[in-house]
Write a protein that holds these residues in place. Structure first.
Motif, PDB file in Angstrom:
ATOM      1  N   LEU A 136      15.110   1.567   0.174  1.00 20.79           N
ATOM      2  CA  LEU A 136      14.362   0.616  -0.646  1.00 20.79           C
ATOM      3  C   LEU A 136      14.439  -0.777  -0.029  1.00 20.79           C
ATOM      4  O   LEU A 136      15.463  -1.151   0.550  1.00 20.79           O
ATOM      5  CB  LEU A 136      14.915   0.579  -2.069  1.00 20.79           C
ATOM      6  N   ASP A 137      13.324  -1.503  -0.145  1.00 21.68           N
ATOM      7  CA  ASP A 137      13.228  -2.854   0.400  1.00 21.68           C
ATOM      8  C   ASP A 137      13.534  -2.900   1.903  1.00 21.68           C
ATOM      9  O   ASP A 137      14.122  -3.854   2.397  1.00 21.68           O
ATOM     10  CB  ASP A 137      14.161  -3.805  -0.356  1.00 21.68           C
ATOM     11  N   SER A 138      13.148  -1.819   2.616  1.00 24.96           N
ATOM     12  CA  SER A 138      13.285  -1.875   4.076  1.00 24.96           C
ATOM     13  C   SER A 138      11.923  -1.603   4.696  1.00 24.96           C
ATOM     14  O   SER A 138      11.115  -0.863   4.138  1.00 24.96           O
ATOM     15  CB  SER A 138      14.296  -0.826   4.548  1.00 24.96           C
ATOM     16  N   LYS A 139      11.701  -2.226   5.846  1.00 28.88           N
ATOM     17  CA  LYS A 139      10.406  -2.029   6.500  1.00 28.88           C
ATOM     18  C   LYS A 139      10.228  -0.594   6.951  1.00 28.88           C
ATOM     19  O   LYS A 139       9.147  -0.029   6.844  1.00 28.88           O
ATOM     20  CB  LYS A 139      10.288  -2.984   7.698  1.00 28.88           C
ATOM     21  N   ILE A 140      11.313   0.004   7.422  1.00 28.67           N
ATOM     22  CA  ILE A 140      11.189   1.386   7.905  1.00 28.67           C
ATOM     23  C   ILE A 140      10.822   2.319   6.750  1.00 28.67           C
ATOM     24  O   ILE A 140      10.027   3.254   6.923  1.00 28.67           O
ATOM     25  CB  ILE A 140      12.478   1.838   8.647  1.00 28.67           C
ATOM     26  N   GLY A 141      11.359   2.033   5.559  1.00 26.89           N
ATOM     27  CA  GLY A 141      10.993   2.831   4.395  1.00 26.89           C
ATOM     28  C   GLY A 141       9.508   2.753   4.108  1.00 26.89           C
ATOM     29  O   GLY A 141       8.822   3.772   3.906  1.00 26.89           O
ATOM     30  N   LEU A 142       8.989   1.541   4.144  1.00 25.51           N
ATOM     31  CA  LEU A 142       7.561   1.351   3.883  1.00 25.51           C
ATOM     32  C   LEU A 142       6.711   2.011   4.981  1.00 25.51           C
ATOM     33  O   LEU A 142       5.657   2.606   4.698  1.00 25.51           O
ATOM     34  CB  LEU A 142       7.270  -0.160   3.819  1.00 25.51           C
ATOM     35  N   ILE A 143       7.201   1.919   6.213  1.00 24.27           N
ATOM     36  CA  ILE A 143       6.482   2.560   7.325  1.00 24.27           C
ATOM     37  C   ILE A 143       6.406   4.069   7.083  1.00 24.27           C
ATOM     38  O   ILE A 143       5.349   4.689   7.245  1.00 24.27           O
ATOM     39  CB  ILE A 143       7.180   2.257   8.669  1.00 24.27           C
ATOM     40  N   ILE A 144       7.526   4.659   6.639  1.00 23.69           N
ATOM     41  CA  ILE A 144       7.541   6.107   6.374  1.00 23.69           C
ATOM     42  C   ILE A 144       6.540   6.445   5.254  1.00 23.69           C
ATOM     43  O   ILE A 144       5.751   7.386   5.363  1.00 23.69           O
ATOM     44  CB  ILE A 144       8.962   6.585   5.998  1.00 23.69           C
ATOM     45  N   ALA A 145       6.560   5.637   4.192  1.00 24.50           N
ATOM     46  CA  ALA A 145       5.661   5.908   3.060  1.00 24.50           C
ATOM     47  C   ALA A 145       4.192   5.827   3.498  1.00 24.50           C
ATOM     48  O   ALA A 145       3.386   6.694   3.172  1.00 24.50           O
ATOM     49  CB  ALA A 145       5.931   4.913   1.941  1.00 24.50           C
ATOM     50  N   TYR A 146       3.862   4.783   4.260  1.00 23.54           N
ATOM     51  CA  TYR A 146       2.467   4.630   4.695  1.00 23.54           C
ATOM     52  C   TYR A 146       2.067   5.723   5.681  1.00 23.54           C
ATOM     53  O   TYR A 146       0.940   6.199   5.669  1.00 23.54           O
ATOM     54  CB  TYR A 146       2.261   3.264   5.352  1.00 23.54           C
ATOM     55  N   THR A 147       3.032   6.099   6.524  1.00 20.66           N
ATOM     56  CA  THR A 147       2.735   7.159   7.492  1.00 20.66           C
ATOM     57  C   THR A 147       2.365   8.444   6.763  1.00 20.66           C
ATOM     58  O   THR A 147       1.433   9.145   7.145  1.00 20.66           O
ATOM     59  CB  THR A 147       3.948   7.402   8.415  1.00 20.66           C
ATOM     60  N   SER A 148       3.100   8.725   5.666  1.00 23.32           N
ATOM     61  CA  SER A 148       2.806   9.966   4.952  1.00 23.32           C
ATOM     62  C   SER A 148       1.401   9.952   4.356  1.00 23.32           C
ATOM     63  O   SER A 148       0.790  10.989   4.177  1.00 23.32           O
ATOM     64  CB  SER A 148       3.851  10.227   3.872  1.00 23.32           C
ATOM     65  N   PHE A 149       0.894   8.738   4.070  1.00 26.15           N
ATOM     66  CA  PHE A 149      -0.474   8.687   3.547  1.00 26.15           C
ATOM     67  C   PHE A 149      -1.526   8.600   4.639  1.00 26.15           C
ATOM     68  O   PHE A 149      -2.647   9.077   4.484  1.00 26.15           O
ATOM     69  CB  PHE A 149      -0.628   7.522   2.564  1.00 26.15           C
ATOM     70  N   ASN A 150      -1.162   8.012   5.776  1.00 28.01           N
ATOM     71  CA  ASN A 150      -2.119   7.911   6.874  1.00 28.01           C
ATOM     72  C   ASN A 150      -2.243   9.209   7.667  1.00 28.01           C
ATOM     73  O   ASN A 150      -3.299   9.508   8.209  1.00 28.01           O
ATOM     74  CB  ASN A 150      -1.711   6.788   7.835  1.00 28.01           C
ATOM     75  N   LEU A 151      -1.139   9.965   7.709  1.00 28.62           N
ATOM     76  CA  LEU A 151      -1.127  11.176   8.532  1.00 28.62           C
ATOM     77  C   LEU A 151      -2.281  12.142   8.248  1.00 28.62           C
ATOM     78  O   LEU A 151      -2.956  12.566   9.177  1.00 28.62           O
ATOM     79  CB  LEU A 151       0.206  11.907   8.376  1.00 28.62           C
ATOM     80  N   PRO A 152      -2.519  12.505   6.979  1.00 26.80           N
ATOM     81  CA  PRO A 152      -3.597  13.470   6.732  1.00 26.80           C
ATOM     82  C   PRO A 152      -4.948  12.977   7.266  1.00 26.80           C
ATOM     83  O   PRO A 152      -5.715  13.748   7.849  1.00 26.80           O
ATOM     84  CB  PRO A 152      -3.645  13.577   5.206  1.00 26.80           C
ATOM     85  N   PHE A 153      -5.173  11.689   7.090  1.00 25.06           N
ATOM     86  CA  PHE A 153      -6.425  11.111   7.576  1.00 25.06           C
ATOM     87  C   PHE A 153      -6.510  11.231   9.096  1.00 25.06           C
ATOM     88  O   PHE A 153      -7.529  11.658   9.650  1.00 25.06           O
ATOM     89  CB  PHE A 153      -6.492   9.640   7.128  1.00 25.06           C
ATOM     90  N   VAL A 154      -5.412  10.868   9.772  1.00 24.97           N
ATOM     91  CA  VAL A 154      -5.404  10.936  11.236  1.00 24.97           C
ATOM     92  C   VAL A 154      -5.591  12.373  11.701  1.00 24.97           C
ATOM     93  O   VAL A 154      -6.397  12.647  12.596  1.00 24.97           O
ATOM     94  CB  VAL A 154      -4.087  10.367  11.807  1.00 24.97           C
ATOM     95  N   VAL A 155      -4.870  13.309  11.065  1.00 24.87           N
ATOM     96  CA  VAL A 155      -4.975  14.708  11.480  1.00 24.87           C
ATOM     97  C   VAL A 155      -6.409  15.187  11.323  1.00 24.87           C
ATOM     98  O   VAL A 155      -6.993  15.787  12.226  1.00 24.87           O
ATOM     99  CB  VAL A 155      -4.024  15.600  10.642  1.00 24.87           C
ATOM    100  N   TRP A 156      -6.999  14.867  10.186  1.00 25.47           N
ATOM    101  CA  TRP A 156      -8.354  15.352   9.908  1.00 25.47           C
ATOM    102  C   TRP A 156      -9.364  14.766  10.899  1.00 25.47           C
ATOM    103  O   TRP A 156     -10.151  15.493  11.503  1.00 25.47           O
ATOM    104  CB  TRP A 156      -8.735  14.982   8.472  1.00 25.47           C
ATOM    105  N   MET A 157      -9.309  13.468  11.094  1.00 24.92           N
ATOM    106  CA  MET A 157     -10.257  12.821  12.002  1.00 24.92           C
ATOM    107  C   MET A 157     -10.036  13.284  13.447  1.00 24.92           C
ATOM    108  O   MET A 157     -10.974  13.644  14.140  1.00 24.92           O
ATOM    109  CB  MET A 157     -10.110  11.293  11.947  1.00 24.92           C
ATOM    110  N   MET A 158      -8.782  13.280  13.883  1.00 23.46           N
ATOM    111  CA  MET A 158      -8.517  13.608  15.283  1.00 23.46           C
ATOM    112  C   MET A 158      -8.825  15.072  15.593  1.00 23.46           C
ATOM    113  O   MET A 158      -9.239  15.392  16.703  1.00 23.46           O
ATOM    114  CB  MET A 158      -7.059  13.285  15.659  1.00 23.46           C
ATOM    115  N   THR A 159      -8.650  15.949  14.605  1.00 26.49           N
ATOM    116  CA  THR A 159      -9.016  17.350  14.831  1.00 26.49           C
ATOM    117  C   THR A 159     -10.490  17.444  15.199  1.00 26.49           C
ATOM    118  O   THR A 159     -10.868  18.121  16.159  1.00 26.49           O
ATOM    119  CB  THR A 159      -8.731  18.201  13.573  1.00 26.49           C
TER     120      THR A 159
END
Lengths: 276, 350
Positions: A136-159
């Motif tokens: 909590l209140d760490s940049k790496i935590g926020l990066i992980i959270a955003y990555t989990s939401f960006n990943l599906p989009f990236v996977v779908w587009m890049m496929t």
């Protein structure tokens, strides 16, 4: 096809102009509000665009809050999550695009479906998990959270993008003497560069604008700018001019960036649209 | 010496066996075509030889070295793809140089070799262009150039001419063959075009459902097709095939017309004769059959005549400069050009 009549174009441009006003007016309002005093904001419609501009609001926000620190947080978290999403997303997309395996299409849809459920559903579990992991209140935590939401989009587009590149290019490189990984590095990735850029832009903009997770998962150290903006609305005053000035600080970098990169954004969107 | 040996190759996709057992020996410097309809497994065989596709069982031996377990990069082969697969982000020069760059050859050697190859293929003036700026024929040449840069042990071609227009295809056919003879590199060439296979190959392998129907020199395959499949696949217009009854030394057509032959045959047989071997004339002679002309196709050098013997359709290729009989044509079928096939198995009757 017969040439279009003059009237056709007049109507066309009129509608486009109307749409332009519709989309640009809020931004114009933001710009002018950020250069006003609180009094001028409440002065009524007649003075909306006629007033003496002042940098008072900007001075105030930079003096009262660590704006630069939060802007930096926003930047680090956006770029960080974008890099992670692209690296892992592209690897996953490669597998989905290039290999046939049982349940591939279901898996692809499952990954996309992650993107479909409302983020608020995941907010509480993520908060609890992050609490346990001290994220909590760490940049790496926020990066992980955003990555989990960006990943599906990236996977779908890049496929889609990888599927559009003939596999023979990699095969030719392999016959030429390259390993599979080497063929991806030398041939596939350079060919995909514009597509990767387009996807990256969308990821950065998503993370840059994100509010909900930043609100829940950060307190002070890792706080990003979007969360700080509403704080100018307090019990004692509603500082629209400060909100506007902070909004400008948040919007400007991404606006300039998008302007420079618009070629790739259009490509990203249209490629997505004609994907099979 | 760079022979290619394919031994008992089998390939399954899941439960589907696409190649149930394929063996082939290509001599050093030999040009072998794998010919067959789409889906017959010819490209799969080529990709297995290249190492781009895994095999279920069997061995691939190139230049005496068993390469079955090796990566494509370690097989010392070069491949030309149907879509050429030129690297779109690299110039023609870099496309040609790529294989040598991977091998970390010195820059002046690379330059020298690119110059040689581009002169050989007459693409010197294109070296700085990107593939997208080239015509189909030029792309084809660059793809060829990339294949010969490294002087590999074997060439593999996967339908390299099928994206070109007819005129260019004829031209490149000759050029590829000349180049291969000059360089003396053993070649496997996959095509579905019988003309390419006939004109370019030392030997042709005719494939059907992953099985070899016939292996032989082009004229052998044309003159003595091993099966009905081969007979119809090779030659244009296709061989005429009629199911006839035998009666001693005579063949009885469905119309009741009789044709006496020198061979003794039993039961029903499929009679085959190439359109260009049929003699069409105005006069009725002994052992000729009445022929009703239905349609004439003018090709310039020859006429293709569609007609009937009774209800049996026949195609006859007829020289352009001979006038057609106007009424009452008849055909004779020379005995030494007749083929007989078993109606059940489709195999040639010895």
């Amino acid at each position: 096809m017969a040439p279009k009549s003059r009237l056709y174009w007049i109507v066309c441009y009129f509608i486009l102009a109307l749409y332009g006003v519709f989309t640009l007016l809020p931004i114009a309002y933001l710009v002018v509000s950020s250069f006003k005093t609180q009094l001028q904001i409440y002065a009524g419609v007649s003075s909306t665009f006629w007033f003496t501009p002042t940098l008072e609001s900007y001075r105030f926000i930079f003096e009262t809050k660590p704006i630069l620190h939060m802007l930096m947080n926003t930047l680090i978290v956006s770029v960080g999550s974008t890099v992670f999403s692209l690296v892992f997303g592209t690897i996953a997309a490669y597998a989905l695009a290039r290999y046939r395996f049982r349940g591939r299409d279901d898996l692809a849809f499952y990954i996309l479906s992650i993107r479909m459920f409302p983020p608020i559903v995941a907010a509480l579990p993520i908060f609890m998990i992050f609490n346990n992991l001290n994220l909590l209140d760490s940049k790496i935590g926020l990066i992980i959270a955003y990555t989990s939401f960006n990943l599906p989009f990236v996977v779908w587009m890049m496929t889609g993008f990888i599927k559009a590149v003939p596999v023979q290019l990699e095969e030719a490189a392999m016959v030429d003497g390259q390993s599979q990984l080497g063929a991806i590095r030398d041939i596939l990735l350079p060919v995909l560069r514009p597509s990767i850029l387009a996807v990256a832009i969308f990821c950065i903009i998503f993370s840059w604008n994100e509010f909900l997770f930043a609100l829940i998962l950060t307190k002070s150290q890792a706080k990003t700018l979007p969360v700080a903006i509403p704080e100018f609305i307090t019990w004692t005053e509603v500082g629209w001019n400060y909100v506007a000035a902070a909004g400008m600080v948040l919007v400007m970098p991404v606006l300039i960036f998008s302007f420079l990169a618009q070629r790739y954004m259009v490509r990203g969107m249209s490629m997505g649209a004609i994907k099979d | 010496m760079a022979s290619i040996d394919i031994r008992n190759l089998r390939k399954k996709f899941g439960d589907l066996e696409v190649i149930p057992g394929f063996s082939l020996h290509a001599e050093d410097r030999e040009f072998i075509s794998l010919l067959g309809p789409s889906g017959c497994g010819k490209s799969t065989i080529l990709r297995i030889v290249a190492g781009l596709e895994e095999l279920t069982s069997g061995d691939v031996v190139i230049a005496g070295r068993n390469v079955t377990a090796l990566e494509p990069k370690d097989r010392d082969i070069a491949m030309v793809f149907q879509n050429y697969a030129l690297y779109p982000h690299k110039s023609v020069f870099e496309n040609l140089a790529y294989g040598l760059r991977i091998r970390k050859r010195p820059e002046d050697e690379i330059r020298k070799r690119v110059t040689e190859v581009s002169e050989l293929l007459q693409i010197q003036q294109l070296l700085q262009r990107r593939p997208a700026q080239l015509s189909g024929g030029q792309q084809q040449r660059v793809a060829m150039g990339r294949a010969i840069m490294r002087e590999p042990a074997a060439f593999l071609f996967d339908e390299p001419l099928s994206n070109l227009d007819a005129k260019l295809r004829n031209h490149m056919r000759v050029e590829i063959r000349q180049l291969q003879q000059r360089l003396g590199i053993t070649t496997l060439y996959v095509t579905h075009d019988q003309v390419e296979a006939m004109t370019m190959s030392d030997r042709i392998v005719v494939l059907n459902h992953g099985m070899i129907e016939q292996i032989g020199k082009p004229l052998e395959i044309y003159e003595t097709p091993a099966s009905i499949f081969v007979a119809t696949f090779i030659g244009s217009p296709a061989m005429n095939l009629v199911r006839v009854r035998t009666d001693g030394n005579a063949l009885v057509f469905p119309s009741g017309d009789r044709l006496s032959v020198e061979r003794q045959l039993q039961g029903d047989v499929v009679l085959g004769i190439r359109p260009e071997r049929i003699k069409l004339s105005a006069s009725k002679s002994e052992n000729s059959l009445p022929f009703e002309i239905v349609l004439v196709e003018e090709l310039g050098a020859q006429k293709i005549i569609h007609g009937r013997i009774g209800a049996t359709e026949m195609t006859v290729a007829f020289p352009e400069d001979v006038p057609l009989p106007t009424n009452g044509a008849s055909v004779s079928l020379p005995g030494n050009y007749l083929h007989f096939f078993d109606p059940e198995s489709g195999k040639r009757l010895a």
